[in-house]
Design an enzyme around this catalytic site. Structure first.
Site, PDB file in Angstrom:
ATOM      1  N   HIS A 120     -19.931  22.578   5.007  1.00  0.00           N
ATOM      2  CA  HIS A 120     -19.897  21.180   5.605  1.00  0.00           C
ATOM      3  C   HIS A 120     -18.636  20.882   5.800  1.00  0.00           C
ATOM      4  CE1 HIS A 120     -20.176  16.724   5.614  1.00  0.00           C
ATOM      5  NE2 HIS A 120     -21.416  16.965   5.592  1.00  0.00           N
ATOM      6  N   ASP A 197     -19.455  23.289  -3.796  1.00  0.00           N
ATOM      7  CA  ASP A 197     -19.971  21.965  -3.287  1.00  0.00           C
ATOM      8  C   ASP A 197     -21.418  21.860  -3.436  1.00  0.00           C
ATOM      9  OD1 ASP A 197     -20.952  20.087  -1.617  1.00  0.00           O
ATOM     10  OD2 ASP A 197     -20.163  20.963   0.274  1.00  0.00           O
ATOM     11  N   GLN A 200     -25.823  19.121  -1.899  1.00  0.00           N
ATOM     12  CA  GLN A 200     -27.168  19.333  -1.579  1.00  0.00           C
ATOM     13  C   GLN A 200     -27.963  20.032  -2.643  1.00  0.00           C
ATOM     14  OE1 GLN A 200     -28.961  18.285   1.031  1.00  0.00           O
ATOM     15  NE2 GLN A 200     -26.976  17.762   2.052  1.00  0.00           N
ATOM     16  N   LYS A 223     -26.879  11.088  -2.332  1.00  0.00           N
ATOM     17  CA  LYS A 223     -28.101  12.159  -2.133  1.00  0.00           C
ATOM     18  C   LYS A 223     -28.881  12.435  -3.060  1.00  0.00           C
ATOM     19  CE  LYS A 223     -24.889  14.514   1.101  1.00  0.00           C
ATOM     20  NZ  LYS A 223     -25.431  14.593   2.453  1.00  0.00           N
ATOM     21  N   CYS A 359     -22.489  18.023  10.611  1.00  0.00           N
ATOM     22  CA  CYS A 359     -21.296  18.267  10.062  1.00  0.00           C
ATOM     23  C   CYS A 359     -20.785  19.664   9.864  1.00  0.00           C
ATOM     24  CB  CYS A 359     -20.884  17.280   8.862  1.00  0.00           C
ATOM     25  SG  CYS A 359     -21.319  15.445   9.217  1.00  0.00           S
TER      26      CYS A 359
HETATM   27  N1  PMP Z   1     -21.415  18.853   1.528  1.00  0.00           N
HETATM   28  C1  PMP Z   1     -22.651  18.976   1.879  1.00  0.00           C
HETATM   29  C2  PMP Z   1     -23.236  20.345   1.753  1.00  0.00           C
HETATM   30  C3  PMP Z   1     -23.436  17.967   2.483  1.00  0.00           C
HETATM   31  O1  PMP Z   1     -24.432  17.969   3.029  1.00  0.00           O
HETATM   32  C4  PMP Z   1     -22.559  16.654   2.466  1.00  0.00           C
HETATM   33  C5  PMP Z   1     -23.020  15.539   3.172  1.00  0.00           C
HETATM   34  N2  PMP Z   1     -23.645  15.545   4.345  1.00  0.00           N
HETATM   35  C6  PMP Z   1     -21.228  16.590   2.091  1.00  0.00           C
HETATM   36  C7  PMP Z   1     -20.462  17.775   1.444  1.00  0.00           C
HETATM   37  C8  PMP Z   1     -20.258  15.444   2.161  1.00  0.00           C
HETATM   38  O2  PMP Z   1     -20.744  14.536   1.180  1.00  0.00           O
HETATM   39  P1  PMP Z   1     -20.248  12.855   1.548  1.00  0.00           P
HETATM   40  O3  PMP Z   1     -20.485  12.574   2.705  1.00  0.00           O
HETATM   41  O4  PMP Z   1     -21.244  12.047   0.599  1.00  0.00           O
HETATM   42  O5  PMP Z   1     -18.889  12.873   0.943  1.00  0.00           O
END
Ligand code: PMP
Length: 401
Positions: A120, A197, A200, A223, A359
């Site tokens: 991401h 990370d 998810q 999440k 993203c």
């Molecule tokens: N890493 C992953 C795998 C994600 O899916 C996301 C959120 N889409 C993020 C990082 C970033 O999270 P946040 O937007 O809550 O900072």
């Protein structure tokens, strides 16, 4: 089993969304909230908000107690034991930025930072920009056709030049679990720091940071059915001790005059300014709620739904899955159909899914795509939600082809 979620009634927004004609299948973007969280937020705001760690008055003491209780609960959720600490941030993204700035002083020109091809933007751009600032080499681990980081390639790309490995536990695009423990072991042998990370991954099943062996583990509360504006950063003690302070202000300082200052260690030294007090307390209530949920039953329910989703997509002519999704979500494209047109027709029918690059522009480009549609599941979804999705998908495809 008819795949009816026994937890759906705990999430009042699901009914509200249904009354609005909406079928929510975008939980990987953000999850709906349990009543227990809504009650905790209302209770905090209705009974006396207060700042934490500074006031000696009763409301301040109560807020601080609840705030610190959540730190303890988050540690238990990740089974940190006494291995490290929980630092609260404003989200996963701010945790990665904290790490990229806080660890910057450890890097020398030519050092290597290893990420993977499926990261991401939140776990790519902070490292990419660090690499630019310090003249580092950013090494990108390739994926197998199934959408899993290639361990053979990793074994040759993680070397004595590797200073840090940062990889996702569960892909937000491909829905594939990554071999985190093996990757972390490869990096540790080389003396590199490791960042996972968990944005998810943390939502699906319970994970043990001690078993994973990583130095840092990051997730966002929103999440995991919690409030937004709160991130969780776990760091092992030795790893946290290497972080330099990066945001300065109230609460993180020990002593200062006009010209010099000394700073607190983790966690408070990395929580400058007023933290998201209500959010952290709300996350505590959410974790209490989740602790009461039978995790095996939730995993079984989610697996059943995921199989329905995967099988239903594969059944339809021209539908192509991205990778081989294992849990929680599936992304797909349809031959001859632009994903934005499809998304538009699904939206018109009240199906809330995500379309676009998710993203992860480099991953989507590597797959030769401009975007994809992603359906993602939460513990509150039912088979009926998927039935509505598939009906809408069939209608849309009839119009578009
Ligand atoms: N890493 C992953 C795998 C994600 O899916 C996301 C959120 N889409 C993020 C990082 C970033 O999270 P946040 O937007 O809550 O900072």
């Amino acid at each position: 089993m008819p795949l009816i979620s026994p937890w759906r009634a705990d999430f009042p927004a699901l009914d509200a969304l249904q009354r609005q004609g909406q079928t929510y299948l975008d939980s990987a973007a953000t999850a709906q909230k349990p009543q227990a969280l809504i009650d905790a937020l209302a209770h905090y705001y209705a009974n006396g908000a207060a700042n934490v760690h500074r006031a000696q008055h009763l409301p301040g003491a109560m807020a601080t107690q609840a705030f610190e209780d959540t730190r303890h609960k988050a540690g238990e959720w990740l089974n940190t034991g006494s291995s490290g600490q929980i630092v609260f941030t404003h989200g996963a993204t701010s945790a990665f930025n904290l790490l990229a700035y806080g660890l910057e002083h450890l890097f020398r020109a030519g050092d290597e930072v290893v990420i993977s091809a499926l990261e991401h933007h939140a776990n790519l751009l902070p490292w990419q920009q660090l690499a630019k600032r310090r003249e580092l080499k950013l090494v990108v681990l390739p994926l197998t056709a199934e959408g899993v980081i290639d361990l053979d390639a990793a074994a040759s790309l993680i070397t004595s030049r590797t200073r840090l490995l940062a990889v996702s536990q569960l892909s937000n695009v491909l829905g594939t679990w990554q071999p985190i423990a093996q990757l972390v072991a490869l990096a540790r042998v080389q003396g590199a720091l490791t960042v996972v990370d968990g944005a998810q991954g943390v939502v699906h099943g319970r994970h043990d940071v001690q078993a994973l062996g990583c130095d840092f583990y990051v997730f966002s509360s929103h999440k995991l059915y919690g409030p937004d504006g709160v991130g969780v950063l776990f760091g092992r003690h030795q790893a946290l001790a290497q972080l330099q302070h990066w945001q300065f202000g109230g609460e993180m300082v020990l002593q200062t005059d006009y010209h010099q200052a000394s700073f607190r260690p983790a966690p408070l030294g990395f929580e400058a300014g007023t933290p998201p007090v209500a959010g952290v307390i709300g996350l505590g209530a959410t974790l209490d709620y989740l602790n009461d949920v039978n995790q095996a039953a939730a995993a079984e329910h989610e697996a059943g739904l995921h199989e329905l989703l995967r099988a239903g997509l594969m059944l339809r002519e021209g539908v192509q899955l991205l990778g081989e999704p294992q849990v929680a979500l599936a992304s797909f494209v349809v031959e001859g159909v632009h994903n934005a047109d499809l998304a538009h027709l699904l939206t018109e029918q009240g199906i809330a899914v995500r379309a676009g690059h998710h993203c992860a522009i480099p991953l989507i480009s590597t797959l030769g795509l401009s975007g994809a549609v992603r359906v993602s599941l939460g513990m509150y979804n039912d088979a009926e939600d998927l039935e509505r999705f598939f009906n809408a998908l069939d209608q849309a495809l009839e119009v578009l082809r």
